[in-house]
Every structure is written in C-alpha cells, then in structure tokens.
Design a protein around this motif. Structure first.
Motif, mmCIF file in Angstrom:
data_model
loop_
_atom_site.group_PDB
_atom_site.id
_atom_site.type_symbol
_atom_site.label_atom_id
_atom_site.label_comp_id
_atom_site.label_asym_id
_atom_site.label_seq_id
_atom_site.Cartn_x
_atom_site.Cartn_y
_atom_site.Cartn_z
ATOM 1 N N LYS A 109 0.861 -1.184 0.000
ATOM 2 C CA LYS A 109 0.000 0.000 0.000
ATOM 3 C C LYS A 109 0.896 1.232 0.000
ATOM 4 C CE LYS A 109 -2.452 0.994 3.663
ATOM 5 N NZ LYS A 109 -3.523 1.104 4.692
ATOM 6 N N MET A 110 0.584 2.200 -0.873
ATOM 7 C CA MET A 110 1.446 3.371 -0.990
ATOM 8 C C MET A 110 0.647 4.636 -1.253
ATOM 9 S SD MET A 110 3.138 2.124 -4.609
ATOM 10 C CE MET A 110 4.211 3.482 -4.832
ATOM 11 N N LYS A 111 1.159 5.738 -0.720
ATOM 12 C CA LYS A 111 0.592 7.062 -0.974
ATOM 13 C C LYS A 111 1.766 7.997 -1.247
ATOM 14 C CE LYS A 111 -2.552 10.559 0.885
ATOM 15 N NZ LYS A 111 -2.878 11.093 -0.377
ATOM 16 N N VAL A 112 1.819 8.527 -2.454
ATOM 17 C CA VAL A 112 2.909 9.388 -2.938
ATOM 18 C C VAL A 112 2.429 10.833 -2.930
ATOM 19 C CG1 VAL A 112 4.315 9.935 -4.961
ATOM 20 C CG2 VAL A 112 3.821 7.547 -4.392
ATOM 21 N N THR A 113 3.216 11.729 -2.294
ATOM 22 C CA THR A 113 2.830 13.129 -2.200
ATOM 23 C C THR A 113 4.058 14.031 -2.241
ATOM 24 O OG1 THR A 113 1.108 12.409 -0.649
ATOM 25 C CG2 THR A 113 1.435 14.765 -0.855
ATOM 26 N N ASN A 114 3.871 15.234 -2.780
ATOM 27 C CA ASN A 114 4.881 16.288 -2.663
ATOM 28 C C ASN A 114 4.383 17.260 -1.603
ATOM 29 O OD1 ASN A 114 6.746 18.312 -2.836
ATOM 30 N ND2 ASN A 114 6.280 18.894 -4.922
ATOM 31 N N LEU A 115 5.024 17.260 -0.442
ATOM 32 C CA LEU A 115 4.633 18.138 0.657
ATOM 33 C C LEU A 115 5.483 19.397 0.712
ATOM 34 C CD1 LEU A 115 4.104 15.447 3.457
ATOM 35 C CD2 LEU A 115 2.367 16.535 1.996
ATOM 36 N N HIS A 116 6.342 19.609 -0.289
ATOM 37 C CA HIS A 116 7.310 20.706 -0.268
ATOM 38 C C HIS A 116 7.066 21.699 -1.401
ATOM 39 C CE1 HIS A 116 9.674 18.733 2.868
ATOM 40 N NE2 HIS A 116 9.292 17.613 2.276
ATOM 41 N N GLU A 117 7.654 22.873 -1.286
ATOM 42 C CA GLU A 117 7.499 23.930 -2.293
ATOM 43 C C GLU A 117 8.140 23.560 -3.632
ATOM 44 O OE1 GLU A 117 5.633 26.655 -2.095
ATOM 45 O OE2 GLU A 117 5.083 26.186 -0.030
ATOM 46 N N ASP A 118 9.310 22.916 -3.593
ATOM 47 C CA ASP A 118 10.018 22.563 -4.820
ATOM 48 C C ASP A 118 9.259 21.500 -5.607
ATOM 49 O OD1 ASP A 118 12.059 24.315 -4.176
ATOM 50 O OD2 ASP A 118 13.355 22.753 -3.339
ATOM 51 N N VAL A 119 9.358 21.556 -6.917
ATOM 52 C CA VAL A 119 8.744 20.564 -7.794
ATOM 53 C C VAL A 119 9.374 19.199 -7.524
ATOM 54 C CG1 VAL A 119 8.459 19.852 -10.205
ATOM 55 C CG2 VAL A 119 8.196 22.263 -9.572
ATOM 56 N N LEU A 120 8.534 18.161 -7.452
ATOM 57 C CA LEU A 120 8.986 16.777 -7.310
ATOM 58 C C LEU A 120 8.922 16.119 -8.675
ATOM 59 C CD1 LEU A 120 9.676 14.157 -5.752
ATOM 60 C CD2 LEU A 120 7.197 13.899 -5.352
ATOM 61 N N GLU A 121 10.035 15.500 -9.090
ATOM 62 C CA GLU A 121 10.080 14.781 -10.361
ATOM 63 C C GLU A 121 10.611 13.381 -10.117
ATOM 64 O OE1 GLU A 121 11.482 15.486 -14.983
ATOM 65 O OE2 GLU A 121 12.437 16.683 -13.395
ATOM 66 N N LEU A 122 9.906 12.382 -10.647
ATOM 67 C CA LEU A 122 10.234 10.963 -10.433
ATOM 68 C C LEU A 122 10.266 10.207 -11.754
ATOM 69 C CD1 LEU A 122 7.476 10.178 -7.763
ATOM 70 C CD2 LEU A 122 9.879 10.627 -7.262
ATOM 71 N N ILE A 123 11.069 9.171 -11.777
ATOM 72 C CA ILE A 123 10.928 8.118 -12.787
ATOM 73 C C ILE A 123 10.499 6.869 -12.018
ATOM 74 C CG2 ILE A 123 12.131 6.561 -14.376
ATOM 75 C CD1 ILE A 123 11.697 9.356 -15.551
ATOM 76 N N VAL A 124 9.427 6.246 -12.476
ATOM 77 C CA VAL A 124 8.919 5.031 -11.851
ATOM 78 C C VAL A 124 9.036 3.895 -12.862
ATOM 79 C CG1 VAL A 124 6.878 3.912 -10.863
ATOM 80 C CG2 VAL A 124 7.338 6.342 -10.396
ATOM 81 N N VAL A 125 9.696 2.818 -12.435
ATOM 82 C CA VAL A 125 9.834 1.629 -13.276
ATOM 83 C C VAL A 125 9.119 0.491 -12.581
ATOM 84 C CG1 VAL A 125 11.455 -0.048 -14.248
ATOM 85 C CG2 VAL A 125 12.046 2.395 -14.237
#
Length: 104
Positions: free
Chosen positions: A81-97
């Motif tokens: 079970k997962m919950k992904v969030t950006n809680l910060h001012e800076d942009v969050l960028e991810l690569i998900v494989v």
C-alpha cells in the motif's frame, strides 16, 4: 536504426506520462507540485522510484511517511500500500519503473 527512442516532457507542470508500457517494463515519468501526488493504492508490480528533483514524501503500508531526495532510488515490493505526495514547495520529479510489467 536498432534503437528505439522515447521522450518525456521537461516541465514543472503536473504530469504522469506513461513513456514505455510493454511486456517487459512500465517506465513512467511523474511531476508533482506542492500537495500533488497519487491517491493511495497498492503496487501492482515491483516498483522502483528514482527521485530526479525535489523531495518525495511516501507512506508505505502502515509506516509513517518517509522522505527521499534527489538521487535516492526506492524499491517497493509488489502489493504494498502506498501514498505518494509532494509536501514541499520545490517541484517533485520521479521516474517510476515497474518490473516485470503488471499483467492486465
């Protein structure tokens, strides 16, 4: 040409781009601004998340939320079970494989 070329957006706008979706892997590019993210869900494969920029805030199963920064790579097991969030001012960028690619 032997190789196949794929591209993802260079953006600060919210994005979830399914760059490669084949029988071997799913390769997904994600960009989230503050308070954006993914709804709580269960991983449908082995998931590898690479933080390209920003700070990832992620809650897995019943753990507290943990944070990861640029250069961190997470491995998340199947059916977590997962919950992904950006809680910060800076942009969050991810690569998900996702490997192997989830079966339909």
């Amino acid at each position: 040409m032997i190789e196949k070329i794929y591209k993802y957006s260079i953006t600060d706008d919210k994005a979830v781009e399914r760059v490669i979706m084949d029988d071997n892997i799913n390769y997904i590019h994600m960009v989230f601004n503050k308070n954006d993210g993914l709804p709580e869900h269960f991983s449908n494969s082995n998931v590898y998340m690479t933080v390209l920029r920003g700070v990832l805030s992620i809650k897995l199963d019943e753990q507290e939320t943990h944070e990861y920064k640029k250069g961190d790579i997470l491995q998340i097991p199947f059916k977590t079970k997962m919950k992904v969030t950006n809680l910060h001012e800076d942009v969050l960028e991810l690569i998900v494989v996702k490997a192997p690619a989830p079966s339909k």
